[in-house]
Design an enzyme around this catalytic site. Structure first.
Site, mmCIF file in Angstrom:
data_model
loop_
_atom_site.group_PDB
_atom_site.id
_atom_site.type_symbol
_atom_site.label_atom_id
_atom_site.label_comp_id
_atom_site.label_asym_id
_atom_site.label_seq_id
_atom_site.Cartn_x
_atom_site.Cartn_y
_atom_site.Cartn_z
ATOM 1 N N HIS A 1 25.807 34.252 34.887
ATOM 2 C CA HIS A 1 27.177 34.645 34.551
ATOM 3 C C HIS A 1 28.119 33.467 34.831
ATOM 4 O O HIS A 1 27.816 32.597 35.656
ATOM 5 C CB HIS A 1 27.609 35.847 35.380
ATOM 6 C CG HIS A 1 26.903 37.109 35.015
ATOM 7 N ND1 HIS A 1 27.380 38.346 35.397
ATOM 8 C CD2 HIS A 1 25.763 37.349 34.316
ATOM 9 C CE1 HIS A 1 26.571 39.291 34.937
ATOM 10 N NE2 HIS A 1 25.578 38.708 34.286
ATOM 11 N N GLU B 1 30.888 33.131 36.499
ATOM 12 C CA GLU B 1 31.317 32.954 37.888
ATOM 13 C C GLU B 1 30.212 32.317 38.730
ATOM 14 O O GLU B 1 30.467 31.393 39.512
ATOM 15 C CB GLU B 1 31.709 34.299 38.511
ATOM 16 C CG GLU B 1 32.852 35.006 37.794
ATOM 17 C CD GLU B 1 32.407 35.988 36.721
ATOM 18 O OE1 GLU B 1 33.170 36.922 36.442
ATOM 19 O OE2 GLU B 1 31.307 35.824 36.147
ATOM 20 N N CYS C 1 28.582 38.963 40.684
ATOM 21 C CA CYS C 1 29.494 37.813 40.747
ATOM 22 C C CYS C 1 30.489 37.940 41.895
ATOM 23 O O CYS C 1 30.797 36.958 42.569
ATOM 24 C CB CYS C 1 30.212 37.650 39.419
ATOM 25 S SG CYS C 1 29.097 37.186 38.078
#
Length: 145
Positions: free
Chosen positions: A50, A52, A83
């Site tokens: 992801h 992040e 995240c």
């Protein structure tokens, strides 16, 4: 009151746009931008890639530290539990996001746990504030979901 540095949110939006994804993130300290990253789950065949997490990994590698105290995370969408947990483990001070989980859920499946709720369960204080440049961030969801 927490005030975002909008050029950093714009950096998160721009990297998402560049990678044709609704998900972009940037890490900054004060007015200095350090890294930006986009979601790369498809390219890397890695469900943990992801935006992040990629930004946290990138900055950690750059500064050779896991403690990111003093840094602020800017992300186009509210961090998922993975995240947000990564941000807490990294001791990131503040998280600013654009679209919230209810809005993201209109476009794709989401784990229905809010970042602010998770932050309250952390071992460090992490401030969370949403709806930053929400219209621009929702445009990414419309375009790339």
């Amino acid at each position: 009151m927490l005030k975002p540095h909008l050029p950093h949110m714009k950096a998160a939006i721009e990297i998402a746009e560049k990678h044709h994804t609704p998900f972009g993130a940037a890490l900054a300290m004060g007015d200095q931008l350090f890294v930006a990253a986009a979601n790369q789950t498809g390219q890397l065949h890695d469900p943990t890639a992801h935006a992040e997490v990629m930004a946290i990994r990138k900055l950690g590698d750059q500064i050779k530290k896991t403690d990111l105290s003093g840094y602020t995370l800017y992300t186009t969408c509210e961090p998922c539990p993975m995240c947000m947990s990564a941000a807490i483990w990294a001791k990131i001070d503040t998280v600013f996001y654009g679209c919230d989980i209810p809005m993201i859920s209109k476009y794709m499946g989401q784990i229905q746990m809010r970042a602010g709720t998770l932050a309250k369960s952390g071992f460090v204080e992490t401030h969370v504030k949403g709806e930053i440049m929400v219209n621009e961030c929702e445009e990414l969801l419309k375009k790339y979901s």
